[in-house]
Scaffold this motif. Structure first.
Motif, PDB file in Angstrom:
ATOM      1  N   ILE A   1      29.404  47.338  44.730  1.00 24.74           N
ATOM      2  CA  ILE A   1      30.504  46.716  45.458  1.00 24.74           C
ATOM      3  C   ILE A   1      31.013  45.538  44.631  1.00 24.74           C
ATOM      4  O   ILE A   1      30.314  44.532  44.490  1.00 24.74           O
ATOM      5  CB  ILE A   1      30.055  46.234  46.858  1.00 24.74           C
ATOM      6  N   PRO A   2      32.217  45.652  44.057  1.00 28.26           N
ATOM      7  CA  PRO A   2      32.775  44.529  43.302  1.00 28.26           C
ATOM      8  C   PRO A   2      33.009  43.327  44.209  1.00 28.26           C
ATOM      9  O   PRO A   2      33.348  43.473  45.387  1.00 28.26           O
ATOM     10  CB  PRO A   2      34.110  45.060  42.777  1.00 28.26           C
ATOM     11  N   CYS A   3      32.842  42.138  43.641  1.00 30.34           N
ATOM     12  CA  CYS A   3      33.041  40.888  44.384  1.00 30.34           C
ATOM     13  C   CYS A   3      34.046  40.026  43.629  1.00 30.34           C
ATOM     14  O   CYS A   3      33.963  39.902  42.404  1.00 30.34           O
ATOM     15  CB  CYS A   3      31.733  40.141  44.542  1.00 30.34           C
TER      16      CYS A   3
ATOM     17  N   ARG B   1      34.502  32.415  39.293  1.00 28.81           N
ATOM     18  CA  ARG B   1      35.810  31.808  39.551  1.00 28.81           C
ATOM     19  C   ARG B   1      36.909  32.861  39.473  1.00 28.81           C
ATOM     20  O   ARG B   1      36.793  33.837  38.739  1.00 28.81           O
ATOM     21  CB  ARG B   1      36.096  30.715  38.532  1.00 28.81           C
ATOM     22  N   PRO B   2      38.002  32.615  40.189  1.00 24.83           N
ATOM     23  CA  PRO B   2      39.148  33.522  40.058  1.00 24.83           C
ATOM     24  C   PRO B   2      39.830  33.324  38.703  1.00 24.83           C
ATOM     25  O   PRO B   2      39.586  32.344  38.001  1.00 24.83           O
ATOM     26  CB  PRO B   2      40.071  33.105  41.201  1.00 24.83           C
ATOM     27  N   VAL B   3      40.695  34.266  38.369  1.00 18.63           N
ATOM     28  CA  VAL B   3      41.493  34.153  37.147  1.00 18.63           C
ATOM     29  C   VAL B   3      42.270  32.837  37.204  1.00 18.63           C
ATOM     30  O   VAL B   3      42.847  32.503  38.240  1.00 18.63           O
ATOM     31  CB  VAL B   3      42.459  35.361  37.032  1.00 18.63           C
ATOM     32  N   ALA B   4      42.265  32.079  36.107  1.00 16.78           N
ATOM     33  CA  ALA B   4      42.927  30.779  36.097  1.00 16.78           C
ATOM     34  C   ALA B   4      44.433  30.907  36.316  1.00 16.78           C
ATOM     35  O   ALA B   4      45.016  30.206  37.144  1.00 16.78           O
ATOM     36  CB  ALA B   4      42.638  30.048  34.788  1.00 16.78           C
TER      37      ALA B   4
ATOM     38  N   SER C   1      37.855  40.022  32.488  1.00 15.97           N
ATOM     39  CA  SER C   1      36.687  40.637  31.871  1.00 15.97           C
ATOM     40  C   SER C   1      36.249  41.897  32.606  1.00 15.97           C
ATOM     41  O   SER C   1      35.256  42.504  32.241  1.00 15.97           O
ATOM     42  CB  SER C   1      35.522  39.639  31.830  1.00 15.97           C
ATOM     43  N   GLN C   2      36.990  42.281  33.642  1.00 21.67           N
ATOM     44  CA  GLN C   2      36.645  43.472  34.408  1.00 21.67           C
ATOM     45  C   GLN C   2      37.893  44.100  35.002  1.00 21.67           C
ATOM     46  O   GLN C   2      38.923  43.465  35.107  1.00 21.67           O
ATOM     47  CB  GLN C   2      35.647  43.138  35.521  1.00 21.67           C
TER      48      GLN C   2
ATOM     49  N   GLU D   1      47.171  37.212  42.098  1.00 21.18           N
ATOM     50  CA  GLU D   1      46.372  36.195  41.415  1.00 21.18           C
ATOM     51  C   GLU D   1      45.883  36.651  40.043  1.00 21.18           C
ATOM     52  O   GLU D   1      45.144  35.948  39.371  1.00 21.18           O
ATOM     53  CB  GLU D   1      45.208  35.751  42.294  1.00 21.18           C
ATOM     54  N   GLY D   2      46.296  37.857  39.603  1.00 20.58           N
ATOM     55  CA  GLY D   2      46.025  38.287  38.246  1.00 20.58           C
ATOM     56  C   GLY D   2      44.862  39.237  38.049  1.00 20.58           C
ATOM     57  O   GLY D   2      44.579  39.623  36.916  1.00 20.58           O
ATOM     58  N   ASN D   3      44.150  39.614  39.112  1.00 19.92           N
ATOM     59  CA  ASN D   3      43.070  40.592  38.959  1.00 19.92           C
ATOM     60  C   ASN D   3      43.653  41.941  38.593  1.00 19.92           C
ATOM     61  O   ASN D   3      44.717  42.322  39.075  1.00 19.92           O
ATOM     62  CB  ASN D   3      42.260  40.704  40.251  1.00 19.92           C
TER      63      ASN D   3
END
Length: 144
Positions: A13-15, A74-77, A84-85, A128-130
């Motif tokens: 489960i990704p977090c 942390r979230p993407v700045a 990285s994922q 948010e950039g994910n």
């Protein structure tokens, strides 16, 4: 299955952490079709923990904060920064899913295209950039 894995719906489960987790939850449900499984709000509009289901998979997420785990995760700045994922989700109709994501304002970074190894795929970023990829290729299915 490895003897270390528990037999359950999904063993992975990704977090994620978000700067604005409340907005992210709404957007992920609208754009990608996630369903709220559990949302635990905190003080000041924070999300302490949320679980969003997609088929037999799930992502967990929460608000960015400087707790013991938050200093490690942390979230993407900035939305355009490299990540990285990537989260890959299997969908039955890539083009219909793509249209839904576009309608919700997803930034498409790879338009739907057929893949050499099978299936069709597109990739996009959330607000948010994910990075998210949606494809019809199912690695659990046997190939002919």
């Amino acid at each position: 299955m490895t003897s270390l894995a528990k037999e359950t719906r999904a063993t992975m489960i990704p977090c994620l952490r978000y700067h604005d987790a409340v907005k992210a939850i709404d957007w992920l449900c609208e754009a990608f079709g996630f369903e709220r499984h559990l949302v635990v709000p905190g003080e000041g509009g924070l999300i302490l923990h949320a679980q969003l289901a997609f088929g037999n998979g799930m992502v967990m997420l929460g608000s960015a904060r400087d707790d013991d785990h938050g200093v490690l995760h942390r979230p993407v700045a900035k939305p355009g920064d490299p990540v990285s994922q990537t989260i890959y989700l299997i969908v039955s109709d890539v083009d219909a899913h793509h249209a839904r994501a576009v309608a919700a304002g997803a930034e498409i970074v790879m338009a739907p295209e057929d893949q050499e190894h099978g299936g069709r795929l597109y990739c996009c970023r959330d607000p948010e950039g994910n990075l998210w990829c949606f494809g019809s290729y199912d690695p659990w299915e046997e190939t002919a």
